[in-house]
Each structure stands twice: as structure tokens, then as C-alpha cells.
Design a protein around this motif. Structure first.
Motif, PDB file in Angstrom:
ATOM      1  N   ASP A  69       0.829  -1.210   0.000  1.00 47.42           N
ATOM      2  CA  ASP A  69       0.000   0.000   0.000  1.00 47.42           C
ATOM      3  C   ASP A  69       0.864   1.263   0.000  1.00 47.42           C
ATOM      4  O   ASP A  69       0.496   2.280  -0.589  1.00 47.42           O
ATOM      5  N   ASP A 124      -6.772  -4.023  -7.956  1.00 47.25           N
ATOM      6  CA  ASP A 124      -6.561  -2.683  -8.510  1.00 47.25           C
ATOM      7  C   ASP A 124      -7.045  -2.576  -9.953  1.00 47.25           C
ATOM      8  O   ASP A 124      -7.554  -1.526 -10.363  1.00 47.25           O
ATOM      9  N   LEU A 187      -0.840   1.254  -8.430  1.00 45.29           N
ATOM     10  CA  LEU A 187      -1.188   2.164  -7.340  1.00 45.29           C
ATOM     11  C   LEU A 187      -0.581   3.540  -7.627  1.00 45.29           C
ATOM     12  O   LEU A 187       0.623   3.658  -7.831  1.00 45.29           O
ATOM     13  N   SER A 191      -1.700   7.800  -3.927  1.00 43.17           N
ATOM     14  CA  SER A 191      -2.180   6.798  -2.973  1.00 43.17           C
ATOM     15  C   SER A 191      -1.038   6.266  -2.123  1.00 43.17           C
ATOM     16  O   SER A 191      -1.193   6.059  -0.911  1.00 43.17           O
ATOM     17  N   GLU A 194      -0.067   8.980   0.440  1.00 37.34           N
ATOM     18  CA  GLU A 194      -1.047   9.067   1.516  1.00 37.34           C
ATOM     19  C   GLU A 194      -0.879   7.929   2.504  1.00 37.34           C
ATOM     20  O   GLU A 194      -1.013   8.126   3.718  1.00 37.34           O
ATOM     21  N   ASP A 336     -10.716   0.244   1.066  1.00 38.41           N
ATOM     22  CA  ASP A 336      -9.396   0.824   0.849  1.00 38.41           C
ATOM     23  C   ASP A 336      -8.288   0.052   1.564  1.00 38.41           C
ATOM     24  O   ASP A 336      -7.134   0.473   1.568  1.00 38.41           O
TER      25      ASP A 336
END
Length: 411
Positions: A69, A124, A187, A191, A194, A336
Motif C-alpha cells: 500500500d 486494482d 497504485l 495513494s 497518503e 481501501d
């Protein structure tokens, strides 16, 4: 690249690399027992080597999901393939047991980085409607590589007992290069940024397990564990079981496993998406847990080759439906948290791969029928757990609907 893409090219690349990685694992299967004899290793040593792979896979899976992530899926996939390549090479050059353990520990870390990142990657690039199809294709690539691997490994062993290990390292290196050069990142940089800037401090693996218990999808993670436990329980002692009880030859066993695995490939590649869209994940999960439990019980009653063939085909068929069905439900509920959920999925799968074979071996020494009897009970318990969770979910939805429709003056 956009997170959701209409192009299937990234999925095809992912499938090819997954196929190559699983091919590398399958290559070594037919030569592993003979290879272990070179070291004078016992059966328990072989079991500990299996556990070593599962142990590091279990420990690192939650971390890998979070890292995917924060830094993207591609770097995790490539890193996992690099470790897998090194692992197979070390196994090939090993001249002492310690090197074999090092190889397996590195291999488990590689799997923990690679598999959840690939699952998150599929999430994704697909929407909810096509996610089952994507998961099915990825599962088919895994199964196909594993099916072809043993036959190729047996052929390569004719040129030397260590040749399959070197070949496995070579094909994994090719997969690494292909992923590095061709596979796009899904990704977005925003993203990733964050996720890295998030003030939520990463919990330890055990805290993440506790966190998963409180999640609305916890029961699905339990089902991942029980499915993996049942599969590992079946496969770990299958050859030994039919050899001792029914006097099957190595060729008989090879035919049964190969045909059964091919059935799983066909279902995951061509049928799974239609089944999911027509019947839904919940119905398929419940039906497949019931049928898989029945298969384990029916294995106890006859040694006729064609009877065992049919039971094996049904077992592989229903378990090949179960995994993408559960994974699709998990992905839909993850929101998420795709990376975290994929990591926990792999962690629970690792626990099944550690406990399943270990317990199967212990029970087999007590009584030859105990592993399949106990495995059937675990799968039946999973069915009841799934049904209870479904009823509880429906009850909560009904209560929520009643509360929303209640006039303001009531209550």
C-alpha cells in the motif's frame, strides 16, 4: 496508469509470472525426497523444512501487505521473485542442512511479499463485476504452473538431481526480469504517499491478527485458514495414504494429482466467473465446503482407482472454486484496505499450511484414517460457521432496515 484499467495486458503479465514462479516450485517436487536422502535427513526434517517456509510466510505477510500500500505492488512482486530466485539457487548448491533451512526461510519471505501483492494488484485492475474472473485467472496460472512443474522436474532430474533446482532459480530470475521491465504499477503515487504519511502506526503481526478478529470480514479469514488446512491435510499424506492402504504406484499417484490439478485449472480459468455471477459467493462457499468434507470421508471407503480418481477430481474442483469465491468476497469487503486484507489473507493461509501438514502427519501415525476424518470435521465446522455468519449478517441488515423505516415518533 489508472487504478482501474480496461486492458487485460497487466493481468496476463501477472499470470505469466505467477505461472513461472509456481513452475519453479513444482519442478522440485519429484526429486525432493531423493534429494533429502543425500543429506541423510529424516521425514521429520522434511516436515520442519515445510514449516520453515510457512513460518516466515506467516510472519512477513502482514508487513508485506502494508508495504504494498505504501510503496506499490510492483516493487513487492519483484522483491518476492528475487528472494524466491535466491532461495531456489541456495537449495541447489546446498551441502549442509543449515543451507536448506536458510533457503526455505527466504522462500517463505519471498512468497509473503509476492502473493498478497499480486492479489491486491488484481483488485486494482478489476471492478467488482470482473474481480472473480481476475482472481480465477490468477489461481489458474498458479495451478497450471504447479501441474506442469513435477513432470518437467522428473525429466530434468535425469540430467542430475540438482538440475531442477537450478532450472527453478533460472525461470524465477526470468519472471523477475519480466516483472521489472514490463509490469506497470497500478497504485498511484498519490495513494502511495497518503499511505506513507498516514499517522496510523503499523501494529505488530500479532496485533494485526487481533485487529483482523474485530474486522467484519474475520469469518472469511477463518474460512481461508480452514480451506488451506483441508487442502494441505489432503495433499500432505495423500501419496503415503494410497500407497500404504491401497498399494498405489508412484505413477498412479502422479496421474491422480495431475488430473485433479488440471481440473482445478480448467474451472478457475473458464468457469469460476460464470459461477460467481450466477450463484454468488455465499452459496458457492457453503456448497463447496459441504462437498469437500464429503470427499474426505468417501476417500476412506474404497481403493478402486477410478473411484479414487472421481473423488480426487471432485475435491480439486470444489476447492478450486472455494478459494477465488472467498478471495472475491474478501476483496469486496476490504474497501481501501486491499493491501492489509491481502496480507492477512496470506497470513491465515500460511497458518493453514503450517498446521495442516504437521497435524496430518501426527494423526497418520496414530491411525491411517484419522487425517481425512479430522479434515472432514474441520471443513464441516467451516460450513456451519459460514451459515451462522450469513444468518447473523441477514439479521443485522433486517434490524437496520426496520430502524430506518420506523416513524420518528416511535421507540
Amino acid at each position: 496508469m489508472s487504478v482501474k484499467s480496461n486492458s487485460n495486458v497487466p493481468l496476463y503479465i501477472l499470470m505469466v509470472n505467477m505461472f513461472i514462479a509456481m513452475l519453479g516450485i513444482g519442478l522440485i517436487i519429484p526429486v525432493l525426497p531423493q534429494y533429502m536422502l543425500e543429506f541423510g535427513a529424516s521425514g521429520s526434517t522434511l516436515g520442519y523444512l515445510v514449516a520453515a517456509f510457512g513460518l516466515t510466510q506467516f510472519i512477513f505477510s502482514p508487513l508485506a501487505g502494508e508495504l504494498s500500500d505504501k510503496y506499490g505492488r510492483k516493487i513487492m512482486i519483484v522483491s518476492g521473485l528475487v528472494l524466491f530466485t535466491v532461495s531456489q539457487w541456495i537449495f541447489g548448491i546446498a551441502d549442509e542442512i543449515g543451507m536448506l533451512y536458510l533457503s526455505r526461510l527466504l522462500g517463505g519471505i519471498g512468497a509473503s511479499l509476492m502473493i498478497p501483492s499480486m492479489m491486491a494488484y488484481v483488485a486494482d485492475i478489476t471492478n467488482e463485476q470482473n474481480r472473480g474472473k481476475g482472481m480465477g485467472w490468477l489461481g489458474a496460472a498458479m495451478s497450471l504452473g504447479f501441474v506442469i512443474g513435477p513432470g518437467l522436474g522428473g525429466f530434468l532430474a535425469g540430467y542430475g538431481l540438482r538440475v531442477p533446482f537450478y532450472t527453478s532459480a533460472g525461470v524465477a530470475a526470468l519472471a523477475t526480469i519480466a516483472s521489472l521491465l514490463i509490469l506497470p504499477e497500478t497504485l498511484s503515487k498519490q495513494s502511495q504517499l497518503e499511505a506513507r504519511q498516514s499517522k496510523n502506526k503499523r501494529e505488530s503481526m500479532f496485533r494485526q491478527l487481533v485487529q483482523s478478529v474485530k474486522a467484519p470480514y474475520f469469518i472469511l479469514l477463518i474460512l481461508v485458514f480452514s480451506l488451506t488446512f483441508g487442502l494441505a491435510n489432503f495433499e500432505a499424506i495423500f501419496g503415503l495414504y494410497v500407497d500404504i492402504k491401497y498399494q498405489y504406484t508412484a505413477q498412479d499417484i502422479s496421474i491422480l494429482i495431475t488430473v485433479g490439478a488440471l481440473m482445478g485449472v480448467i474451472i478457475q480459468a473458464l468457469v469460476i466467473n460464470r459461477l460467481l455471477q450466477r450463484y454468488g459467493e455465499k452459496l458457492l462457499i457453503n456448497l463447496c465446503f459441504l462437498l469437500s468434507a464429503l470427499c474426505l470421508i468417501l476417500m476412506l471407503f474404497s481403493g478402486n482407482f477410478w473411484y479414487v480418481m472421481i473423488i480426487t477430481l471432485i475435491f480439486f474442483a470444489v476447492t478450486s472454486i472455494l478459494r477465488p469465491a472467498i478471495n472475491t468476497m474478501l476483496s469486496k469487503m476490504a474497501g481501501d484496505e486491499q493491501g492489509f486484507v491481502a496480507g492477512m489473507n496470506n497470513a491465515y493461509m500460511s497458518l493453514g499450511n503450517i498446521i495442516g501438514p504437521s497435524l496430518a502427519g501426527i494423526l497418520f501415525d496414530v491411525h491411517i484414517n484419522l487425517p481425512y476424518t479430522f479434515g472432514a470435521l474441520i471443513l464441516l465446522f467451516s460450513l456451519f460457521l459460514s451459515l451462522a455468519w450469513e444468518r447473523s449478517s441477514q439479521k443485522r441488515k433486517l434490524q437496520s432496515t426496520v430502524q430506518k423505516n420506523r416513524p420518528l415518533g416511535e421507540g
